[in-house]
Design an enzyme around this catalytic site. Structure first.
Site, PDB file in Angstrom:
ATOM      1  N   TRP A 165      73.094 -25.181  26.286  1.00 28.01           N
ATOM      2  CA  TRP A 165      73.378 -26.074  25.141  1.00 28.01           C
ATOM      3  C   TRP A 165      74.881 -26.358  25.067  1.00 28.01           C
ATOM      4  O   TRP A 165      75.297 -27.459  24.709  1.00 28.01           O
ATOM      5  CB  TRP A 165      72.904 -25.393  23.845  1.00 28.01           C
ATOM      6  CG  TRP A 165      73.219 -26.165  22.594  1.00 28.01           C
ATOM      7  CD1 TRP A 165      72.447 -27.102  21.998  1.00 28.01           C
ATOM      8  CD2 TRP A 165      74.401 -26.057  21.776  1.00 28.01           C
ATOM      9  NE1 TRP A 165      73.058 -27.584  20.875  1.00 28.01           N
ATOM     10  CE2 TRP A 165      74.261 -26.969  20.711  1.00 28.01           C
ATOM     11  CE3 TRP A 165      75.553 -25.284  21.847  1.00 28.01           C
ATOM     12  CZ2 TRP A 165      75.227 -27.120  19.728  1.00 28.01           C
ATOM     13  CZ3 TRP A 165      76.522 -25.448  20.866  1.00 28.01           C
ATOM     14  CH2 TRP A 165      76.353 -26.353  19.828  1.00 28.01           C
ATOM     15  N   HIS A 166      75.680 -25.350  25.440  1.00 30.09           N
ATOM     16  CA  HIS A 166      77.129 -25.516  25.333  1.00 30.09           C
ATOM     17  C   HIS A 166      77.688 -26.507  26.341  1.00 30.09           C
ATOM     18  O   HIS A 166      78.734 -27.103  26.111  1.00 30.09           O
ATOM     19  CB  HIS A 166      77.846 -24.167  25.485  1.00 30.09           C
ATOM     20  CG  HIS A 166      77.723 -23.319  24.271  1.00 30.09           C
ATOM     21  ND1 HIS A 166      76.643 -22.510  24.054  1.00 30.09           N
ATOM     22  CD2 HIS A 166      78.515 -23.180  23.187  1.00 30.09           C
ATOM     23  CE1 HIS A 166      76.788 -21.890  22.887  1.00 30.09           C
ATOM     24  NE2 HIS A 166      77.917 -22.279  22.343  1.00 30.09           N
ATOM     25  N   GLY A 167      77.028 -26.658  27.450  1.00 31.83           N
ATOM     26  CA  GLY A 167      77.565 -27.615  28.420  1.00 31.83           C
ATOM     27  C   GLY A 167      76.822 -27.585  29.729  1.00 31.83           C
ATOM     28  O   GLY A 167      76.147 -26.601  30.061  1.00 31.83           O
TER      29      GLY A 167
END
Lengths: 306, 483
Positions: B325-327
């Site tokens: 989700w962060h990247g």
């Protein structure tokens, strides 16, 4: 709700006074390492204090030079005087159009030049102008123009230094300074020029870079050009010589030339005279005295052939 | 628009005055104004992406209504999947398209098949991961009949685009935030003052702690090959404080700003670096995301109810998805997996819920054991952050091997020693204040509560002064904007 608004306003008032008082105490008593956002140095690098002290009583001139350190280290007022021109060099370290505008507002009428030679360097249009603003705030008397400049630059260091400087001026805490004419390898010459002890540059490869114009720098520059037009003062834009590696680092140098040509008569001396990177420069930016002499002779020749 | 910008300092009072003085008697107008303000706030960055938010709002508003009307379970499920597909489709395209293309190409070339696929020059819309999850929570909750679908389009638009938390959370649940748009808001002095205080503390965290630590963390991570082991270790610690100050600072400003408008947002950080184990850390770090994954992914997968294998599988899934989700980078996936391993050790020994209350509650100092566990947990977290911050896996590995070298025992050498020491002193002061206020929602919530007003004001004015004196001169955006 009224209570909240009233208390907020009162707190903001209190916090502002607190900020100014503590800022001044902090700035006065603590070492530079603990005050990263105040940089108030009278008589600092580049002899700005001497230059601004001198300009106040200098009288009218034939030619006024404006720009960055390439200016105050590149236009030798003595060489021009030998040819019969009275000149003043109002360059300052990392000067950007925003500072040029402030200086012109203060000194243009007093100097009343017939010709202005404005040294244009790509970096001057892409810098935020913070460092140069600090130089002017510390070494000149501050006025509304300084406040305007701070708002345009919009940087905490400029704000803090201006608050500190203004308070010191208001309280009369700045005693007059007699700046040494010779500081390390620099010698201040009447008229604003700074001569560097002879030195030679060892060229090295410099990372490539694109010239990016800051909108507010370009706006200030346009206003300066308009001002000269209004006053009927002739303007010449000059890209002063710099060593080849520094000059060639810019990937869009032609674009810079074309922008400058749109404003006034423009000479790019990097394409007009041939200098040796080692023999005519003492560092990656500045001409040594040998280079200054060649450059100044050439520019005088151009002025006289107009 | 950045919270730490002059633009926001002008924008906020204008919206506040209009909201409470001009249209305070009409709830619908107030909500409409919040939508307009939120669009201005977001459009300040790039107005083109407003169409994406609008599309999300429209799709999920109608999906909600359809889900509310539909009784057939199969059709309801289909509607839910359509909503999930559309929302995650946008997120997937903007955030993960290039990652998948690159990895497919790499996978095929590994097996000797050279395929040509072009990546696209895609700009990641700020906050897309946050508002996508927020709006998904609405459709899922309507599907689960935990919340009635709203018929008030403006309230729904305000819920999705609410500017304080639009671009970096907290990721609010519809069950908490949406009903607040239906009720008339009354100005509450204490709540507003509390909001201001939390904004101030958030600014301090972001501008002083995060941005100063960032300068050193960036310097060290960007030149890690030339740094000693001790410098690399310090770089990771600087990054740990950078990311905490940055993200929790943003959350504090968001929560404080929302309070000024009469809204209560959920707490997003609860002093995570005072955790005694990783499970506690994850209960205190980015709470809105952790609980989102818990409620909408972990529990539907079976949570920790099944056998050991299922526990292991579910734990890995949520941590890896959380990392992703962060990247779109393998470093985030490894970061997630590493945390899953940390967490599993506790889960499998049934010790993941040992430390529920805040450490040393009601005491001034922690015990020696608590201190030791806090330090170990912090060390593990810092180690995992290396993967989070590194450019790629090779960078992370070389960084870690650099730490575990003989140069770890050398004295760190900074280019600007005085600035580094000043930053460390500021971090220590920050830790002490956070420690003293760890029982509140944020560190200075109760600090100075009983002091005389002048003393309290001096304290707040000192925070403002420190911001002015030590803020780095270049404006830096919030890290989580890129997620």
């Amino acid at each position: 709700m009224k209570r909240f608004i009233l208390n907020t306003v009162l707190f903001l008032l209190f916090a502002s006074i607190f900020y100014i008082v503590v800022l001044n105490l902090w700035g006065y008593y603590l070492p530079q390492s603990l005050k990263p956002n105040i940089n108030y140095r009278i008589g600092s690098y580049g002899h700005m204090y001497s230059r601004l002290s001198e300009v106040k009583n200098y009288g009218e001139v034939d030619i006024l030079f404006l720009g960055s350190s390439h200016t105050y280290r590149g236009f030798d007022t003595r060489i021009f005087a030998e040819k019969g021109y009275k000149t003043f060099n109002l360059g300052s370290s990392s000067q950007t159009p925003i500072q040029t505008k402030v200086l012109l507002h203060r000194y243009l009428d007093r100097l009343n030049p017939k010709l202005v030679i404005f040294e244009v360097y790509p970096e001057a249009f892409s810098l935020d102008g913070v460092e140069a603003s600090l130089d002017i705030i510390a070494n000149d008397k501050n006025d509304f123009q300084s406040i305007k400049m701070a708002f345009i630059i919009n940087n905490i260091k400029t704000y803090n230094t201006l608050i500190y400087g203004l308070t010191r001026e208001l309280l009369g805490l700045n005693s007059p300074l007699i700046e040494d004419t010779i500081k390390r390898a620099d010698k201040y010459v009447s008229g604003g020029f700074v001569e560097r002890e002879m030195g030679f540059y060892q060229p090295e490869k410099i990372e490539e870079k694109e010239i990016v114009f800051q909108d507010y720098q370009l706006k200030a520059f346009s206003e300066i050009v308009e001002k000269f037009e209004e006053k009927g003062i002739e303007l010449i834009l000059v890209y002063a010589p710099i060593p080849r590696p520094t000059y060639e680092r810019y990937t869009n140098a032609e674009y810079f030339d074309s922008v400058m040509q749109g404003y006034a008569t423009y000479y790019n001396f990097n394409e007009m005279i041939s200098l040796n990177d080692s023999l005519h420069f003492y560092d990656s930016h500045h001409l040594n005295q040998n280079g200054v002499e060649i450059f100044n002779e050439k520019i005088i020749e151009l002025i006289e052939s107009r | 628009m950045l919270f730490n910008s002059i633009d926001f300092a002008i924008f906020l009072p204008i919206v506040f005055i209009l909201y409470w003085f001009v249209i305070n008697k009409n709830l619908k107008l107030q909500n409409a104004m919040l939508v307009v303000a939120s669009y201005v706030f977001y459009g300040w960055w790039d107005w083109r992406f407003l169409s994406l938010i609008t599309f999300s709002i429209v799709v999920d508003y109608f999906m909600g209504i359809l889900l509310g009307k539909e009784e057939n379970q199969k059709k309801r499920k289909l509607l839910l999947w359509v909503s999930i597909f559309i929302n995650l489709g946008f997120l997937g395209f903007f955030k993960y398209y290039n990652f998948f293309v690159d990895n497919f190409v790499a996978a095929f070339s590994f097996f000797g098949q050279d395929i040509k696929a072009n990546t696209l020059n895609i700009i990641l819309p700020v906050g897309i991961s946050f508002y996508t999850f927020q709006t998904l929570s609405y459709t899922i909750d309507v599907y689960r009949r935990k919340i009635e679908p709203t018929k008030d389009f403006i309230a729904f638009a305000a819920f999705v685009s609410f500017f304080p938390q639009l671009v970096a959370g907290p990721i609010e649940r519809a069950t908490n935030l949406l009903p607040q748009f239906y009720k008339k808001r009354f100005f509450n002095y204490s709540k507003a003052v509390d909001g201001m205080r939390q904004i101030l503390w958030g600014l301090f965290k972001k501008i002083i702690i995060a941005d100063n630590c960032a300068e050193f963390a960036n310097q060290i991570f960007n030149n890690s090959a030339n740094m000693s082991g001790s410098m690399l270790a310090l770089g990771a610690v600087f990054f740990a404080f950078q990311i905490y100050g940055d993200f929790s600072g943003y959350s504090d400003i968001a929560i404080g700003t929302a309070r000024l408008f009469g809204f209560n947002l959920m707490q997003n950080f609860n002093f995570p670096y005072f955790s005694r184990d990783i499970a506690e850390f994850w209960r205190r770090w980015h709470i809105s995301l952790s609980t989102w994954f818990r409620d909408y992914l972990y529990i539907p997968l079976g949570g920790s109810r099944g056998g050991t294998l299922m526990k292991v599988r579910n734990t890995f899934i949520i941590f890896i998805v959380s990392g992703f989700w962060h990247g779109a980078n393998w470093t985030f996936i490894i970061w997630g997996a590493l945390n899953a391993i940390y967490f599993l050790l506790l889960l499998l020994t049934n010790t993941n819920r040992t430390n529920i209350e805040i450490v040393a509650k009601g005491k001034i100092f922690p015990s020696l054991k608590e201190t030791l566990f806090m330090l170990i947990t912090f060390g593990l977290t810092v180690f995992a952050w290396i993967f989070f911050r590194a450019e790629n896996i090779e960078h992370a590995i070389s960084y870690i091997s650099g730490i575990f070298s003989s140069s770890f025992f050398t004295i760190p050498k900074f280019e600007e020693t005085a600035r580094a020491i000043t930053t460390m002193i500021l971090v220590v002061i920050f830790i002490l204040i956070e420690w003293s206020g760890r029982e509140g929602q944020y560190a200075i919530e109760h600090l100075g509560e009983k002091w005389y007003r002048p003393l309290r004001w001096i304290f707040y004015a000192t925070i403002i002064f420190l911001i002015g004196m030590f803020m780095p001169t270049s404006e830096s955006p919030f890290i989580y904007f890129q997620f």
